[in-house]
Design a protein around this motif. Structure first.
Motif, PDB file in Angstrom:
ATOM      1  N   HIS A   1      29.504  64.457 -40.450  1.00  0.00           N
ATOM      2  CA  HIS A   1      28.825  65.477 -39.782  1.00  0.00           C
ATOM      3  C   HIS A   1      28.910  65.107 -38.346  1.00  0.00           C
ATOM      4  O   HIS A   1      28.977  66.123 -37.471  1.00  0.00           O
ATOM      5  N   ALA A   2      28.652  63.755 -37.976  1.00  0.00           N
ATOM      6  CA  ALA A   2      28.675  63.348 -36.608  1.00  0.00           C
ATOM      7  C   ALA A   2      29.882  63.949 -35.711  1.00  0.00           C
ATOM      8  O   ALA A   2      29.996  64.474 -34.772  1.00  0.00           O
ATOM      9  N   TYR A   3      30.955  63.500 -36.602  1.00  0.00           N
ATOM     10  CA  TYR A   3      32.371  63.590 -35.837  1.00  0.00           C
ATOM     11  C   TYR A   3      32.397  65.106 -35.746  1.00  0.00           C
ATOM     12  O   TYR A   3      32.949  65.679 -34.753  1.00  0.00           O
ATOM     13  N   ILE A   4      32.105  65.958 -36.723  1.00  0.00           N
ATOM     14  CA  ILE A   4      32.566  67.313 -36.856  1.00  0.00           C
ATOM     15  C   ILE A   4      31.591  68.003 -35.523  1.00  0.00           C
ATOM     16  O   ILE A   4      32.029  68.937 -34.945  1.00  0.00           O
ATOM     17  N   ASN A   5      30.500  67.658 -35.605  1.00  0.00           N
ATOM     18  CA  ASN A   5      29.340  68.132 -34.514  1.00  0.00           C
ATOM     19  C   ASN A   5      29.592  67.513 -33.308  1.00  0.00           C
ATOM     20  O   ASN A   5      28.821  68.069 -32.265  1.00  0.00           O
ATOM     21  N   GLY A   6      30.587  66.873 -33.129  1.00  0.00           N
ATOM     22  CA  GLY A   6      30.828  66.587 -31.525  1.00  0.00           C
ATOM     23  C   GLY A   6      30.032  65.054 -31.173  1.00  0.00           C
ATOM     24  O   GLY A   6      30.384  64.664 -29.902  1.00  0.00           O
ATOM     25  N   LYS A   7      29.408  64.304 -31.877  1.00  0.00           N
ATOM     26  CA  LYS A   7      28.785  63.167 -31.631  1.00  0.00           C
ATOM     27  C   LYS A   7      30.016  62.221 -32.191  1.00  0.00           C
ATOM     28  O   LYS A   7      29.831  61.450 -33.215  1.00  0.00           O
ATOM     29  N   ARG A   8      30.609  61.531 -31.378  1.00  0.00           N
ATOM     30  CA  ARG A   8      31.963  60.707 -31.572  1.00  0.00           C
ATOM     31  C   ARG A   8      32.061  59.566 -30.918  1.00  0.00           C
ATOM     32  O   ARG A   8      32.984  58.794 -31.319  1.00  0.00           O
ATOM     33  N   LYS A   9      31.273  59.250 -29.925  1.00  0.00           N
ATOM     34  CA  LYS A   9      31.519  58.140 -29.045  1.00  0.00           C
ATOM     35  C   LYS A   9      31.147  56.775 -29.841  1.00  0.00           C
ATOM     36  O   LYS A   9      31.611  55.634 -29.740  1.00  0.00           O
ATOM     37  N   SER A  10      30.272  56.749 -30.737  1.00  0.00           N
ATOM     38  CA  SER A  10      29.779  55.777 -31.511  1.00  0.00           C
ATOM     39  C   SER A  10      30.442  55.063 -32.816  1.00  0.00           C
ATOM     40  O   SER A  10      30.540  54.221 -33.186  1.00  0.00           O
ATOM     41  N   PHE A  11      31.439  56.118 -33.083  1.00  0.00           N
ATOM     42  CA  PHE A  11      32.201  55.943 -34.328  1.00  0.00           C
ATOM     43  C   PHE A  11      33.716  55.848 -33.918  1.00  0.00           C
ATOM     44  O   PHE A  11      34.502  56.548 -32.779  1.00  0.00           O
ATOM     45  N   THR A  12      34.616  55.132 -34.583  1.00  0.00           N
ATOM     46  CA  THR A  12      36.310  54.899 -34.316  1.00  0.00           C
ATOM     47  C   THR A  12      36.628  56.385 -35.006  1.00  0.00           C
ATOM     48  O   THR A  12      36.351  56.968 -35.669  1.00  0.00           O
ATOM     49  N   ASN A  13      37.637  56.948 -33.918  1.00  0.00           N
ATOM     50  CA  ASN A  13      38.162  57.979 -34.194  1.00  0.00           C
ATOM     51  C   ASN A  13      38.970  57.878 -35.642  1.00  0.00           C
ATOM     52  O   ASN A  13      39.293  57.187 -35.987  1.00  0.00           O
ATOM     53  N   PRO A  14      38.766  59.238 -36.463  1.00  0.00           N
ATOM     54  CA  PRO A  14      39.149  59.191 -37.870  1.00  0.00           C
ATOM     55  C   PRO A  14      40.720  59.057 -37.963  1.00  0.00           C
ATOM     56  O   PRO A  14      41.165  58.269 -38.891  1.00  0.00           O
ATOM     57  N   THR A  15      41.297  59.586 -37.036  1.00  0.00           N
ATOM     58  CA  THR A  15      43.000  59.238 -36.941  1.00  0.00           C
ATOM     59  C   THR A  15      43.277  57.977 -36.896  1.00  0.00           C
ATOM     60  O   THR A  15      44.248  57.282 -37.518  1.00  0.00           O
ATOM     61  N   ARG A  16      42.492  57.270 -35.709  1.00  0.00           N
ATOM     62  CA  ARG A  16      42.516  55.810 -35.608  1.00  0.00           C
ATOM     63  C   ARG A  16      42.255  55.036 -36.877  1.00  0.00           C
ATOM     64  O   ARG A  16      42.909  54.009 -37.325  1.00  0.00           O
ATOM     65  N   TYR A  17      41.230  55.293 -37.402  1.00  0.00           N
ATOM     66  CA  TYR A  17      40.610  54.738 -38.616  1.00  0.00           C
ATOM     67  C   TYR A  17      41.646  54.741 -39.534  1.00  0.00           C
ATOM     68  O   TYR A  17      41.774  53.805 -40.386  1.00  0.00           O
ATOM     69  N   MET A  18      42.395  56.073 -39.922  1.00  0.00           N
ATOM     70  CA  MET A  18      43.268  56.008 -40.965  1.00  0.00           C
ATOM     71  C   MET A  18      44.385  55.217 -40.498  1.00  0.00           C
ATOM     72  O   MET A  18      45.236  54.474 -41.653  1.00  0.00           O
ATOM     73  N   VAL A  19      44.862  55.012 -39.504  1.00  0.00           N
ATOM     74  CA  VAL A  19      46.087  54.236 -38.911  1.00  0.00           C
ATOM     75  C   VAL A  19      46.051  52.635 -39.323  1.00  0.00           C
ATOM     76  O   VAL A  19      46.672  51.847 -39.977  1.00  0.00           O
ATOM     77  N   ILE A  20      44.691  52.331 -38.846  1.00  0.00           N
ATOM     78  CA  ILE A  20      44.302  51.039 -39.171  1.00  0.00           C
ATOM     79  C   ILE A  20      44.255  50.678 -40.602  1.00  0.00           C
ATOM     80  O   ILE A  20      44.799  49.543 -41.116  1.00  0.00           O
ATOM     81  N   ALA A  21      43.912  51.626 -41.547  1.00  0.00           N
ATOM     82  CA  ALA A  21      43.956  51.492 -42.870  1.00  0.00           C
ATOM     83  C   ALA A  21      45.335  51.187 -43.724  1.00  0.00           C
ATOM     84  O   ALA A  21      45.545  50.614 -44.307  1.00  0.00           O
ATOM     85  N   LEU A  22      46.046  52.187 -43.033  1.00  0.00           N
ATOM     86  CA  LEU A  22      47.535  52.114 -43.515  1.00  0.00           C
ATOM     87  C   LEU A  22      48.232  51.041 -43.144  1.00  0.00           C
ATOM     88  O   LEU A  22      48.908  50.224 -44.001  1.00  0.00           O
ATOM     89  N   ALA A  23      47.838  50.554 -41.824  1.00  0.00           N
ATOM     90  CA  ALA A  23      48.393  49.087 -41.399  1.00  0.00           C
ATOM     91  C   ALA A  23      47.776  48.166 -42.161  1.00  0.00           C
ATOM     92  O   ALA A  23      48.805  47.103 -42.485  1.00  0.00           O
ATOM     93  N   PHE A  24      46.909  47.842 -42.404  1.00  0.00           N
ATOM     94  CA  PHE A  24      46.167  46.954 -43.253  1.00  0.00           C
ATOM     95  C   PHE A  24      46.618  46.897 -44.569  1.00  0.00           C
ATOM     96  O   PHE A  24      46.896  45.972 -45.258  1.00  0.00           O
ATOM     97  N   GLN A  25      46.703  48.047 -45.310  1.00  0.00           N
ATOM     98  CA  GLN A  25      47.281  48.194 -46.552  1.00  0.00           C
ATOM     99  C   GLN A  25      48.767  47.876 -46.549  1.00  0.00           C
ATOM    100  O   GLN A  25      49.296  46.874 -47.535  1.00  0.00           O
ATOM    101  N   THR A  26      49.670  48.063 -45.632  1.00  0.00           N
ATOM    102  CA  THR A  26      50.917  47.659 -45.474  1.00  0.00           C
ATOM    103  C   THR A  26      51.109  45.841 -45.283  1.00  0.00           C
ATOM    104  O   THR A  26      51.994  45.422 -45.999  1.00  0.00           O
TER     105      THR A  26
END
Length: 254
Positions: A67-92
């Protein structure tokens, strides 16, 4: 006043950053290995912007992060696209270096009595291929399908597909961050294989918990029923429909 001339835009500035182009003061100095390594992790993974904090919050209160990301409060959290890329790289990385995919290859997949033996065999091979050889394609299928199902079942909340896609860029990678270390520890440290039923249990449990936390605007009973239905429909498509379609188009045999 200690002014410096920015080598990037030739602007004169004071402090750590050029106020014209934003380049750091260190950019005026000779390149060092430490800076290259720091920039790699900073720009590739953005770990300094709350990665561990984001992961922890996605474990305890996943709905608040979404909800924070959707509502524009994004500075405190890792960007979701970047979070996904990290996860896929970690899995690989885990799959390649520690051969955790052997856990999947050693499993026996489900068979269906209403289908022929040859079709069941082909579907089993396709299930393994989707989980091992085409794991990126399988993950993308999951990332695209689950938000679509949530959009249909929770349409009255008026979230658009893009918002639900971004939400699942948080939720699905978190499952990878939970399951991949488990596969690594049990396989490499203890030399045992984790049964696929445990992985499915972790997947379904977190998917239920994360969406239960996110869709709080829906009544308790309706929320539980709809989330369980979404998970069931996804599992039905992933375990039966997708390998069945692939087997009918590209039949495989041992």
């Amino acid at each position: 006043m200690n002014l410096q001339k920015c080598k990037n835009c030739q602007n004169k500035f004071e402090g750590e950053y050029c106020h014209n182009c934003g380049q750091r003061k260190i950019g005026n100095q000779r390149l060092q290995m430490r800076e290259v390594i720091t920039d790699f992790f900073d720009n590739t993974f953005n770990l300094h912007k709350g990665f561990l904090f984001t992961f922890w919050k996605l474990i305890i209160t996943p709905g608040s992060v979404a909800h924070a990301y959707i509502n524009g409060k994004r500075k405190s959290f890792t960007n979701p696209t970047r979070y996904m890329v990290i996860a896929l790289a970690f899995q690989t990385f885990i799959d390649y270096w520690f051969e955790t995919t052997k856990v999947i290859e050693n499993e026996t997949y489900y068979t269906f009595s209403f289908l022929s033996n040859s079709l069941n065999t082909s579907m089993e091979i396709w299930n393994i291929k989707l989980a091992v050889q085409y794991i990126l394609l399988s993950n993308l299928f999951m990332i695209i399908l689950i938000p679509a199902l949530l959009f249909l079942f929770f349409k009255k909340l008026k979230f658009n597909y893009t918002e639900l896609l971004a939400v699942n860029f948080y939720f699905i990678p978190t499952i990878l961050f939970i399951t991949m270390p488990l596969l690594f520890v049990t396989k490499v440290v203890f030399g045992i294989f984790v049964p696929k039923e445990l992985i499915i249990f972790i997947f379904t449990s977190y998917m239920f918990w994360s969406n239960f936390s996110f869709f709080k605007a829906v009544s308790l009973r309706e929320r539980i029923l709809k989330i369980i239905t979404v998970i069931f429909v996804f599992m039905f498509i992933r375990i039966l429909i997708l390998p069945l379609v692939m087997s009918l188009i590209f039949p495989l045999y041992y």
